[in-house]
Design an enzyme around this catalytic site. Structure first.
Site, PDB file in Angstrom:
ATOM      1  N   TRP A 181      17.397  -1.982   2.011  1.00 26.74           N
ATOM      2  CA  TRP A 181      19.481  -1.510   1.759  1.00 26.74           C
ATOM      3  C   TRP A 181      20.301  -0.331   3.138  1.00 26.74           C
ATOM      4  O   TRP A 181      20.300   0.037   2.526  1.00 26.74           O
ATOM      5  CB  TRP A 181      18.935  -0.829   0.234  1.00 26.74           C
ATOM      6  CG  TRP A 181      18.847  -2.184  -0.537  1.00 26.74           C
ATOM      7  CD1 TRP A 181      18.797  -3.743  -1.040  1.00 26.74           C
ATOM      8  CD2 TRP A 181      18.999  -2.260  -2.619  1.00 26.74           C
ATOM      9  NE1 TRP A 181      19.101  -4.012  -1.770  1.00 26.74           N
ATOM     10  CE2 TRP A 181      18.991  -3.685  -2.912  1.00 26.74           C
ATOM     11  CE3 TRP A 181      19.068  -0.905  -2.832  1.00 26.74           C
ATOM     12  CZ2 TRP A 181      19.001  -3.703  -4.186  1.00 26.74           C
ATOM     13  CZ3 TRP A 181      18.526  -1.075  -4.743  1.00 26.74           C
ATOM     14  CH2 TRP A 181      19.016  -2.554  -5.201  1.00 26.74           C
ATOM     15  N   ASP A 203      13.073 -10.612   1.564  1.00 29.27           N
ATOM     16  CA  ASP A 203      12.918  -9.991   2.911  1.00 29.27           C
ATOM     17  C   ASP A 203      14.801  -9.510   3.261  1.00 29.27           C
ATOM     18  O   ASP A 203      15.260  -9.452   4.879  1.00 29.27           O
ATOM     19  CB  ASP A 203      12.438 -10.465   4.079  1.00 29.27           C
ATOM     20  CG  ASP A 203      11.860  -9.715   5.283  1.00 29.27           C
ATOM     21  OD1 ASP A 203      12.722  -8.169   5.234  1.00 29.27           O
ATOM     22  OD2 ASP A 203      11.938 -10.244   5.941  1.00 29.27           O
TER      23      ASP A 203
HETATM   24 ZN   LIG Z   1      11.211  -6.862   5.540  1.00 32.83          ZN
HETATM   25 ZN   LIG Z   2       8.144  -7.505   7.526  1.00 33.08          ZN
END
Ligand SMILES: [Zn+2]
Ligand SMILES: [Zn+2]
Length: 407
Positions: free
Chosen positions: A39, A279
């Site tokens: 973030w 991710d």
């Molecule tokens: Zn990551």
């Molecule tokens: Zn990573």
């Protein structure tokens, strides 16, 4: 289903509580849980903030998210952890868990003060973005994290092998781009699995992207306290996209050939790989609108995760809807909460409502994230997240007047 004080009090067909959901034709799932998100706070709030990141998560049906510590400054001191925990309480729409660094500055040298980080509110430790290069250093980190009672999230990458910008293979050769071999991930994954087995540390290996790494995880399953995830993009996209030479398609670990995509998908289907994690990695246009070799690696993930996987895997019959929901909600939910997770009486009312029949096109202006580096831009996806409920509160609402109070 009845909700009271943020918990599910009753699950049934007759909705007669003080709040009701007119959910005709919609699917209700336990809230999705994303154990891997960036973030960009503190330091790169131009790319994402706790407010926009959590809004993007809610728009994707996520009710809990683990924030990675590779920010600026790195989350490696108790005062940074406690500051983030306070901000999350005020600014996040979803439950957000703060992870702290495993090593000071993510450098793989000096261990962080994990007990103090835990006392300050850290949920787990990770040097995500980088692999730990020395096995002895990683072993010590595992022993220390275990004694501090903290799970470790590991990004497995051997930097002496990962010298390229895309996967080393036919697509890289055709595009004339420097490649990193799959062994850059496999060697580090093998090391991590051996050390997790020996130390007994609670280890989560994130973004597994090769068929061989998935097979290695299968071998060690049951021998160590390990869990693993793979990403929506490694399950749905391949390295053929690098032929565009566009910086948008640079990501780490890189997009792999179809054999790896299939191998990782099979491992998720069989339960060798446990979760899906996005991710989610927002980047400014100035870092992505570049030739592939110069671009920053990373994709947005929250808003497209379920729709992309539903469209590419479930609708084509490659993965069951129930296994997808297990991998996106129940399994990571148990990992975070340490117990049962799902739609049942007594459980926190963290729920996701999805219209599986709706179709939408991923457009830059429709994304909630502050950034727009989605690898699915322009694609038509099935399944729309129409409602996300955290602790009984509607935090993402495309239902309009369908959700309300009834006496
Ligand atoms: Zn990551
Ligand atoms: Zn990573």
């Amino acid at each position: 289903m009845r909700l009271s004080a943020g918990r599910v009090t009753e699950v049934g067909k007759n909705l007669q509580g003080t709040r009701y959901l007119d959910a005709d034709g919609l699917h209700l799932f336990p809230g999705f849980v994303d154990v891997h998100a960036h973030w960009r706070t503190p330091g790169r709030e131009d790319e994402e903030t706790i407010e926009t990141g959590s809004a993007a998560a809610a728009a994707g049906g996520f009710t809990s998210v683990v924030m990675m510590p590779n920010t600026d400054p790195v989350v490696d001191k108790p005062v940074i952890v406690s500051g983030l925990v306070r901000r999350v309480e005020k600014e996040s729409r979803v439950r957000a868990y703060v992870s702290a660094a495993l090593h000071e500055g993510l450098k793989g040298e000096r261990l962080t003060e994990m007990r103090l980080l835990k006392d300050a509110g850290a949920f787990c430790v990770s040097d995500d973005g980088l692999g730990t290069q020395k096995a002895g250093v990683l072993r010590n980190a595992m022993l220390y994290a275990k004694s501090a009672g903290l799970p470790i999230i590991l990004h497995c990458e051997d930097h002496t092998l990962a010298t390229g910008v895309v996967n080393d293979g036919i697509a890289a050769a055709l595009a004339g781009l420097p490649g990193s071999p799959g062994s850059a991930e496999d060697v580090a994954t093998a090391t991590a699995l051996v050390l997790a087995t020996e130390t007994g540390a609670k280890v989560h290996i994130t973004h597994v992207s090769t068929a061989l790494s998935a097979a290695l995880v299968g071998f060690f399953k049951g021998r160590a306290d390990i869990t693993t995830d793979t990403t929506p993009h490694h399950l749905t996209l391949t390295d053929e996209l690098v032929s565009t030479l566009e910086g948008l398609y640079r990501v780490n670990p890189p997009l792999r050939p179809d054999e790896d995509r299939v191998g990782v998908g099979d491992a998720l289907k069989s339960g060798i790989l446990d979760f899906v994690a996005t991710d989610h990695a927002p980047h400014a246009a100035s870092e992505k609108d570049l030739p592939l070799e110069e671009a920053a690696p990373g994709f947005l993930g929250h808003e497209t995760a379920f729709p992309a996987l539903y469209t590419e895997l479930v609708r084509s019959g490659k993965l069951s809807l129930s296994r997808l929901v297990e991998a996106m909600a129940s399994a990571p939910g148990r990992w975070i909460g340490g117990g049962a997770y799902g739609v049942s009486a007594g459980a926190p009312a963290d729920l996701t409502l999805v219209d599986l029949s709706d179709e939408w096109t991923v457009r830059e202006d429709a994304l909630v994230s502050r950034s727009s580096n989605s690898p699915y831009l322009g694609r038509k996806l099935a399944a729309r997240i129409v409602g996300t409920i955290v602790g009984g509160e509607l935090v993402h609402n495309e239902l309009g007047a369908k959700f309300g109070a009834r006496g």
